[in-house]
Write a protein that holds these residues in place. Structure first.
Motif, mmCIF file in Angstrom:
data_model
loop_
_atom_site.group_PDB
_atom_site.id
_atom_site.type_symbol
_atom_site.label_atom_id
_atom_site.label_comp_id
_atom_site.label_asym_id
_atom_site.label_seq_id
_atom_site.Cartn_x
_atom_site.Cartn_y
_atom_site.Cartn_z
ATOM 1 N N GLY A 1 0.799 -1.216 0.000
ATOM 2 C CA GLY A 1 0.000 0.000 0.000
ATOM 3 C C GLY A 1 0.829 1.262 0.000
ATOM 4 O O GLY A 1 0.480 2.254 -0.658
ATOM 5 N N ILE A 2 1.955 1.231 0.711
ATOM 6 C CA ILE A 2 2.753 2.448 0.847
ATOM 7 C C ILE A 2 3.404 2.850 -0.478
ATOM 8 O O ILE A 2 3.739 4.022 -0.682
ATOM 9 C CB ILE A 2 3.834 2.251 1.934
ATOM 10 C CG1 ILE A 2 4.302 3.605 2.493
ATOM 11 C CG2 ILE A 2 5.014 1.462 1.411
ATOM 12 C CD1 ILE A 2 3.290 4.284 3.347
ATOM 13 N N THR A 3 3.564 1.887 -1.400
ATOM 14 C CA THR A 3 4.172 2.225 -2.688
ATOM 15 C C THR A 3 3.263 3.119 -3.531
ATOM 16 O O THR A 3 3.732 3.785 -4.455
ATOM 17 C CB THR A 3 4.511 0.958 -3.500
ATOM 18 O OG1 THR A 3 3.303 0.234 -3.765
ATOM 19 C CG2 THR A 3 5.472 0.065 -2.737
ATOM 20 N N PHE A 4 1.963 3.145 -3.210
ATOM 21 C CA PHE A 4 1.025 3.967 -3.975
ATOM 22 C C PHE A 4 0.902 5.380 -3.412
ATOM 23 O O PHE A 4 0.230 6.224 -3.996
ATOM 24 C CB PHE A 4 -0.346 3.294 -4.008
ATOM 25 C CG PHE A 4 -0.345 1.987 -4.753
ATOM 26 C CD1 PHE A 4 -0.358 1.960 -6.138
ATOM 27 C CD2 PHE A 4 -0.304 0.776 -4.077
ATOM 28 C CE1 PHE A 4 -0.347 0.760 -6.831
ATOM 29 C CE2 PHE A 4 -0.289 -0.429 -4.755
ATOM 30 C CZ PHE A 4 -0.308 -0.438 -6.135
ATOM 31 N N VAL A 5 1.552 5.634 -2.271
ATOM 32 C CA VAL A 5 1.529 6.983 -1.692
ATOM 33 C C VAL A 5 2.377 7.908 -2.561
ATOM 34 O O VAL A 5 3.551 7.645 -2.815
ATOM 35 C CB VAL A 5 2.067 6.969 -0.248
ATOM 36 C CG1 VAL A 5 2.176 8.390 0.290
ATOM 37 C CG2 VAL A 5 1.169 6.131 0.646
ATOM 38 N N GLY A 6 1.783 8.975 -3.033
ATOM 39 C CA GLY A 6 2.501 9.913 -3.886
ATOM 40 C C GLY A 6 2.964 9.295 -5.192
ATOM 41 O O GLY A 6 3.969 9.722 -5.772
ATOM 42 N N LYS A 7 2.213 8.301 -5.676
ATOM 43 C CA LYS A 7 2.647 7.539 -6.850
ATOM 44 C C LYS A 7 2.808 8.419 -8.087
ATOM 45 O O LYS A 7 3.809 8.312 -8.800
ATOM 46 C CB LYS A 7 1.636 6.423 -7.131
ATOM 47 C CG LYS A 7 1.972 5.585 -8.351
ATOM 48 C CD LYS A 7 0.890 4.538 -8.619
ATOM 49 C CE LYS A 7 1.145 3.784 -9.902
ATOM 50 N NZ LYS A 7 0.057 2.823 -10.207
ATOM 51 N N ALA A 8 1.845 9.290 -8.351
ATOM 52 C CA ALA A 8 1.913 10.130 -9.552
ATOM 53 C C ALA A 8 3.157 11.014 -9.531
ATOM 54 O O ALA A 8 3.850 11.153 -10.552
ATOM 55 C CB ALA A 8 0.650 10.983 -9.664
ATOM 56 N N GLN A 9 3.447 11.576 -8.379
ATOM 57 C CA GLN A 9 4.620 12.438 -8.256
ATOM 58 C C GLN A 9 5.908 11.646 -8.449
ATOM 59 O O GLN A 9 6.819 12.085 -9.159
ATOM 60 C CB GLN A 9 4.632 13.109 -6.883
ATOM 61 C CG GLN A 9 5.822 14.035 -6.655
ATOM 62 C CD GLN A 9 5.807 14.642 -5.269
ATOM 63 O OE1 GLN A 9 4.903 14.411 -4.480
ATOM 64 N NE2 GLN A 9 6.831 15.422 -4.952
ATOM 65 N N LYS A 10 5.967 10.468 -7.863
ATOM 66 C CA LYS A 10 7.166 9.639 -7.989
ATOM 67 C C LYS A 10 7.348 9.164 -9.432
ATOM 68 O O LYS A 10 8.481 9.088 -9.930
ATOM 69 C CB LYS A 10 7.095 8.460 -7.021
ATOM 70 C CG LYS A 10 7.298 8.873 -5.562
ATOM 71 C CD LYS A 10 7.296 7.692 -4.611
ATOM 72 C CE LYS A 10 5.908 7.160 -4.382
ATOM 73 N NZ LYS A 10 5.874 6.143 -3.291
ATOM 74 N N GLU A 11 6.238 8.839 -10.100
ATOM 75 C CA GLU A 11 6.346 8.436 -11.503
ATOM 76 C C GLU A 11 6.839 9.584 -12.361
ATOM 77 O O GLU A 11 7.648 9.384 -13.289
ATOM 78 C CB GLU A 11 4.998 7.925 -11.999
ATOM 79 C CG GLU A 11 4.625 6.553 -11.452
ATOM 80 C CD GLU A 11 3.292 6.069 -11.974
ATOM 81 O OE1 GLU A 11 3.061 4.847 -11.957
ATOM 82 O OE2 GLU A 11 2.468 6.920 -12.379
#
Length: 272
Positions: A86-96
């Motif tokens: 679940g934590i990998t999806f936190v701020g996913k757009a920004q990280k991508e």
């Protein structure tokens, strides 16, 4: 030939109920059935947490853990998987957008499964072996401590990395303390470090609540996770780029091994 022709009538509800009331008699059968059902759900879920190969390897891991440690050990690995995924999806757009997000949109493959859980699996199998031969029972608390500490370490590392990449305001290379971009190997941040500590506390409390470790073990696992996570950052900043074979998954094995060894060593020293 069908069962009806033999005159045998089976109430499957009663049969499953008997299995659940007597798990010690059929731990491996329960492990196979439970993991098959749960990972079938993961397979059809719209949000892909595991690759197809990752599902197969997670099934193997789950069967080993339940068969060796029962539901208590399984709950710990389940907590790690859910929170870590679940934590990998936190701020996913920004990280991508920054190019520092997890590959495959965070879906775990076999290398991720065993990079995270190989050391814990060895500890679980150690407990099983001791239980089978009936000797060395005094080492079981230490192996359980290593099992929990390895997952505390990995969850701490995952949360520290993902939160640091998403929200770290200032990131520093751990070996020089010079500012570096978020996502740099060996980089640390205050936000990520705090997230990692909270994560290790959370999973240690879960393990304690089900009786895998003692209250003292909670502290030992947290300390071990903190030490191992920071040493992992040192490895990332120094050695990882020098060796092609030292992938993130291999570093994860070293990371969790360090966490387990530190916890077991501390536990041995104070006489757990």
């Amino acid at each position: 030939m069908g069962l009806g022709k033999l005159g045998v009538r089976i109430n499957y509800g009663e049969f499953l109920g008997l299995l659940m009331l007597s798990p010690s008699l059929t731990p491996w059968l329960i492990a196979i059935g439970l993991n098959t059902v749960l990972l079938a759900i993961v397979w059809v879920a719209p949000k892909k947490l595991l690759t197809p190969a990752g599902i197969v390897h997670a099934w193997i891991l789950g069967v080993i853990v339940w068969g060796s440690l029962g539901w208590r050990g399984y709950l710990v690995v389940g907590f790690y998987f859910l929170v870590g995924s679940g934590i990998t999806f936190v701020g996913k757009a920004q990280k991508e957008a920054m190019g520092i997000a997890e590959k495959r949109s965070g879906a775990r493959g076999p290398e991720n499964v065993w990079g995270s859980a190989l050391i814990a699996t060895v500890c679980a199998l150690g407990v099983l072996l001791i239980s089978l031969i009936g000797q060395g029972e005094e080492f079981i608390p230490l192996l359980l401590l290593g099992y929990v500490a390895s997952f505390c370490t990995k969850l701490s590392d995952t949360c520290a990395s993902e939160i640091g990449k998403a929200y770290g305001k200032r990131t520093f290379l751990i070996t020089t303390l010079k500012p570096v971009p978020r996502g740099t190997e060996g980089a640390v941040s205050l936000e990520g470090t705090l997230a990692g500590i909270v994560a290790s506390i959370a999973i240690a409390l879960v393990a304690w609540s089900v009786g895998l470790i003692s209250p003292i073990g909670i502290g030992l696992c947290i300390v071990a996770a903190f030490i191992a996570t920071n040493l992992e950052s040192v490895i990332g900043a120094t050695l990882q780029s020098d060796f092609d074979w030292m992938t993130n998954e291999v570093v994860n094995v070293f990371n969790t091994l360090i966490g387990a060894i530190v916890a077991i060593g501390l536990g041995w020293a104070i006489g757990i």
